[in-house]
Design a protein around this motif. Structure first.
Motif, PDB file in Angstrom:
ATOM      1  N   SER A 106       0.843  -1.203   0.000  1.00  0.00           N
ATOM      2  CA  SER A 106       0.000   0.000   0.000  1.00  0.00           C
ATOM      3  C   SER A 106       0.876   1.251   0.000  1.00  0.00           C
ATOM      4  N   GLY A 107       0.788   1.990  -1.124  1.00  0.00           N
ATOM      5  CA  GLY A 107       1.443   3.291  -1.140  1.00  0.00           C
ATOM      6  C   GLY A 107       2.903   3.285  -1.563  1.00  0.00           C
ATOM      7  N   TRP A 108       3.419   2.112  -1.961  1.00  0.00           N
ATOM      8  CA  TRP A 108       4.807   2.053  -2.431  1.00  0.00           C
ATOM      9  C   TRP A 108       4.816   2.240  -3.936  1.00  0.00           C
TER      10      TRP A 108
ATOM     11  N   GLU B  98       9.696   3.132  -3.194  1.00  0.00           N
ATOM     12  CA  GLU B  98       9.714   4.326  -2.328  1.00  0.00           C
ATOM     13  C   GLU B  98       8.351   4.590  -1.725  1.00  0.00           C
ATOM     14  N   LYS B  99       8.335   5.054  -0.494  1.00  0.00           N
ATOM     15  CA  LYS B  99       7.080   5.466   0.162  1.00  0.00           C
ATOM     16  C   LYS B  99       7.400   6.574   1.154  1.00  0.00           C
TER      17      LYS B  99
ATOM     18  N   ASP C 130       9.643  -7.657   0.870  1.00  0.00           N
ATOM     19  CA  ASP C 130       9.360  -8.165   2.218  1.00  0.00           C
ATOM     20  C   ASP C 130       9.592  -7.082   3.273  1.00  0.00           C
ATOM     21  N   LEU C 131      10.666  -6.303   3.102  1.00  0.00           N
ATOM     22  CA  LEU C 131      10.952  -5.246   4.086  1.00  0.00           C
ATOM     23  C   LEU C 131       9.892  -4.147   4.010  1.00  0.00           C
ATOM     24  N   ALA C 132       9.409  -3.849   2.811  1.00  0.00           N
ATOM     25  CA  ALA C 132       8.359  -2.819   2.658  1.00  0.00           C
ATOM     26  C   ALA C 132       7.118  -3.232   3.445  1.00  0.00           C
ATOM     27  N   LYS C 133       6.761  -4.515   3.359  1.00  0.00           N
ATOM     28  CA  LYS C 133       5.595  -5.021   4.097  1.00  0.00           C
ATOM     29  C   LYS C 133       5.829  -4.917   5.605  1.00  0.00           C
ATOM     30  N   THR C 134       7.047  -5.296   6.023  1.00  0.00           N
ATOM     31  CA  THR C 134       7.398  -5.209   7.452  1.00  0.00           C
ATOM     32  C   THR C 134       7.319  -3.768   7.944  1.00  0.00           C
ATOM     33  N   ILE C 135       7.808  -2.838   7.133  1.00  0.00           N
ATOM     34  CA  ILE C 135       7.764  -1.415   7.497  1.00  0.00           C
ATOM     35  C   ILE C 135       6.313  -0.952   7.635  1.00  0.00           C
TER      36      ILE C 135
ATOM     37  N   ASP D  16       3.786  -2.743   8.426  1.00  0.00           N
ATOM     38  CA  ASP D  16       3.238  -3.356   9.657  1.00  0.00           C
ATOM     39  C   ASP D  16       3.707  -2.575  10.891  1.00  0.00           C
ATOM     40  N   ILE D  17       4.978  -2.167  10.904  1.00  0.00           N
ATOM     41  CA  ILE D  17       5.520  -1.403  12.046  1.00  0.00           C
ATOM     42  C   ILE D  17       4.813  -0.051  12.151  1.00  0.00           C
ATOM     43  N   VAL D  18       4.645   0.628  11.022  1.00  0.00           N
ATOM     44  CA  VAL D  18       3.999   1.959  11.042  1.00  0.00           C
ATOM     45  C   VAL D  18       2.553   1.818  11.493  1.00  0.00           C
ATOM     46  N   ALA D  19       1.905   0.738  11.078  1.00  0.00           N
ATOM     47  CA  ALA D  19       0.487   0.538  11.459  1.00  0.00           C
ATOM     48  C   ALA D  19       0.355   0.316  12.970  1.00  0.00           C
ATOM     49  N   GLN D  20       1.429  -0.259  13.579  1.00  0.00           N
ATOM     50  CA  GLN D  20       1.396  -0.491  15.039  1.00  0.00           C
ATOM     51  C   GLN D  20       1.512   0.834  15.797  1.00  0.00           C
ATOM     52  N   GLY D  21       2.146   1.827  15.134  1.00  0.00           N
ATOM     53  CA  GLY D  21       2.303   3.143  15.772  1.00  0.00           C
ATOM     54  C   GLY D  21       3.415   3.137  16.795  1.00  0.00           C
TER      55      GLY D  21
END
Ligand SMILES: C[C@H](O)[C@H](O)[C@H]1CNC2=NC(N)=NC(=O)C2=N1
Length: 95
Positions: free
Chosen positions: A17-19, A27-28, A83-88, A90-95
């Motif tokens: 989403s958004g990359w 890039e995002k 894979d790292l973009a997805k992980t990032i 997920d981290i941002v969504a956790q806040g």
């Protein structure tokens, strides 16, 4: 690690989403409440990147953060970047 071709990259970006694809990097950009929130998320991402031994190119200005990912060793975009973009995300969504 095999470089992905443009079709494979675009197919993978649709699942994120958004990359976006920018030259040989994905890039995002993110905007946070303030600098503290931006930097705290960056710190979380940094430790995950270190664990994965896959590191971002990134720029932070106050509450904004732009992340660019590519696999330097492969000279392009690989599954590691996807894979790292997805992980990032997920981290941002956790806040
Ligand atoms: C020696 C070290 O393992 C390599 O330089 C790692 C470090 N982090 C990396 N990060 C990224 N984005 N691409 C790489 O090819 C890479 N290689």
């Amino acid at each position: 690690m095999k470089k992905l071709n443009t079709n494979e990259i675009e197919k993978n970006l649709k699942k994120l989403s958004g990359w976006s694809l920018n030259d040989d990097m994905i890039e995002k950009s993110f905007t946070f409440k303030d600098f503290k929130e931006a930097f705290s998320v960056m710190t979380h991402i940094a430790f995950v990147c270190e664990k994965q031994n896959h590191h971002p190119n990134w720029e932070n200005a106050y509450n904004s953060l732009t992340i660019k990912l590519s696999t330097h060793d492969a000279g392009g975009i690989t599954q590691k970047d996807i894979d790292l973009a997805k992980t990032i995300d997920d981290i941002v969504a956790q806040g």
